[in-house]
Design an enzyme around this catalytic site. Structure first.
Site, PDB file in Angstrom:
ATOM      1  N   ALA A  95       0.732  -1.179   0.089  1.00 33.22           N
ATOM      2  CA  ALA A  95      -0.104   0.045  -0.163  1.00 33.22           C
ATOM      3  C   ALA A  95       0.829   1.321  -0.024  1.00 33.22           C
ATOM      4  CB  ALA A  95      -0.945   0.098   1.195  1.00 33.22           C
ATOM      5  N   LYS A  96       2.082   1.058   0.379  1.00 31.04           N
ATOM      6  CA  LYS A  96       3.125   2.168   0.489  1.00 31.04           C
ATOM      7  C   LYS A  96       2.610   3.565   1.045  1.00 31.04           C
ATOM      8  CE  LYS A  96       5.652   0.331  -3.396  1.00 31.04           C
ATOM      9  NZ  LYS A  96       4.825  -0.619  -3.872  1.00 31.04           N
ATOM     10  N   ARG A  97       2.052   3.261   2.412  1.00 25.26           N
ATOM     11  CA  ARG A  97       1.478   4.307   2.927  1.00 25.26           C
ATOM     12  C   ARG A  97       2.521   5.065   3.938  1.00 25.26           C
ATOM     13  NH1 ARG A  97      -2.241   2.768  -0.348  1.00 25.26           N
ATOM     14  NH2 ARG A  97      -4.490   2.458   0.239  1.00 25.26           N
TER      15      ARG A  97
ATOM     16  N   ASP B  99       3.882   4.635  -6.600  1.00 20.48           N
ATOM     17  CA  ASP B  99       4.496   3.321  -6.648  1.00 20.48           C
ATOM     18  C   ASP B  99       5.138   3.185  -8.154  1.00 20.48           C
ATOM     19  OD1 ASP B  99       4.717   0.520  -6.713  1.00 20.48           O
ATOM     20  OD2 ASP B  99       2.972   0.390  -5.288  1.00 20.48           O
TER      21      ASP B  99
END
Lengths: 273, 273
Positions: A95-97, B99
């Site tokens: 999710a690369k939060r 991303d």
């Protein structure tokens, strides 16, 4: 899942493969689209076929969010299916939060509380308070972006300070103050090849999540040569190379073949330890 | 919304306030919880009360995702309500996404295609291909993290290279190759005070989204002194300070009062230009 369980699964199953569930309705076999929930139908078939050859699944949230509520419903069903049928598989929410502390706390609650997923990928740009709330859950993991697999990794991650220390090295060093090898992994792209040797100087014991094998061109042998540890210390992901191996009726069987090929290469690497 | 329209709205309404819709069910008035969809009910009341005093709304995705599908449904309803009833208000999805290229393309499709939102906050750590897919939509905006308002901003954003150039300055410079003042804004926290002067040397014309006024302690006067341009060039956000101004029956009226106070300060700043 704790570190001991993860390492045991890897050595028992003789694989450190993660299958990336980047399910794109433009790429799945056409007949799947006839199902009421094509994303979940596709995932279920892929999971059942590949589960013997991998120890982890990594759904990337972008591929679910982009279909709105339907997509998120398919995400939830996929997680539930994994937890019910394959409870020993490690789940990574890609999710690369990352946000200010009180907001990261909400994201942590989403992935670890609401969905009870094992780990989530987190971006480091906002620093300590953006990462720490994810590290406060028992047996849950932060997978912090360090050196990514894409072309854009060159833009900032390699910037050097006065002493020649690069940004990704600062991320590795600084984050060691926040987490431990029991709750902190790093994303290091397979496309970074020999840099794994350098990275292991900074984080000798942490698990590395390695995307970029397959479609993105990274080499499993090179990753292992420079990055593997006595505990394995690697989770190698393949997404497109496995799940879109074939576009016909036997897509799941073809995905299983690709996963098995990687598993067999991994078995050889583990046997050398 | 294009830049010309945004600037016109600011000068017509004499405000550059953004209201952050960080709706937390632990903080809303208790009676709201009795509603079938308490998040949307709260947002609707806040929006109707504050719309005269602001030009933008910024829902932070973390606060919706953490309630699962119900939360995302409330998010969608909130966006639809804004677009139907306040079509001139600029909407910022505070999602801090980013991303590899093919995945960022899915996130861009989510926020700009599926939800038709004006802008989304994006994290720069993964570089060019993680940002560019968001810049390919007409009249949509990337709001790139440059210098954030939180304590953790000190961990990496201030790292200096051999020439003394800091990471956030590299982000400002490099990203100028990807976007223009017509589709690229930057997040610069109000807590960074005098650094606005420095930032304006790098990005004299780009809009800055400024969180951190209010609960986080930033000063509107200082932000304006060093950051305002002839086109205003600022969108100043307040979340907690407005939406949780009061916890009782008149929470919306109290939120409107707080928003009006900020609008009146902003009117004075705009009058000086």
């Amino acid at each position: 899942m704790n570190r001991k369980q993860l390492v045991e699964h890897i050595f028992t199953k003789k694989t450190f493969l993660c299958v990336g569930l980047d399910t794109d309705l433009n790429k799945v076999p056409a007949f799947i689209l006839k199902n009421e929930d094509p994303i979940f139908t596709f995932n279920k078939r892929i999971i059942d076929a590949t589960a013997p050859y991998c120890i982890a699944y990594k759904p990337n949230l972008a591929f679910y969010e982009c279909y709105g509520l339907k997509g998120m419903h398919a995400f939830e069903k996929t997680i539930q299916y994994l937890k019910s049928n394959y409870p020993n598989h490690f789940i990574i929410a890609d999710a690369k939060r990352g946000d200010i502390g009180n907001t990261s706390r909400m994201y942590a609650q989403t992935f670890f509380g609401e969905y009870d997923i094992d780990s989530v990928t987190v971006a480091p740009y906002m620093g300590e308070d953006s990462v720490k709330p994810f590290l406060e859950y028992d047996n849950k993991w932060v997978v912090l972006l360090a050196l990514t697999s894409n072309k854009g990794s060159k833009d900032f991650q390699f910037l050097e300070d006065k002493k020649g220390t690069r940004l990704f090295e600062h991320v590795l060093t600084k984050s060691q103050e926040w987490g431990t090898p029991d709750n902190l992994m790093y994303v290091v792209g397979a496309t970074q090849g020999r840099l794994f040797e350098n990275i292991r100087r900074f984080v000798p014991d942490n698990f590395l999540l390695v995307p970029g094998v397959g479609a993105q061109g990274g080499s499993l042998q090179e990753v292992c040569k420079y990055g593997i540890t006595k505990d394995c210390g690697l989770i190698v992901n393949s997404s497109r190379g496995i799940i879109y191996a074939d576009n016909g009726e036997s897509f799941a069987e073809e995905a299983a073949k690709k996963a098995k090929e990687l598993q067999e290469e991994m078995e050889k690497e583990l046997a050398r330890l």
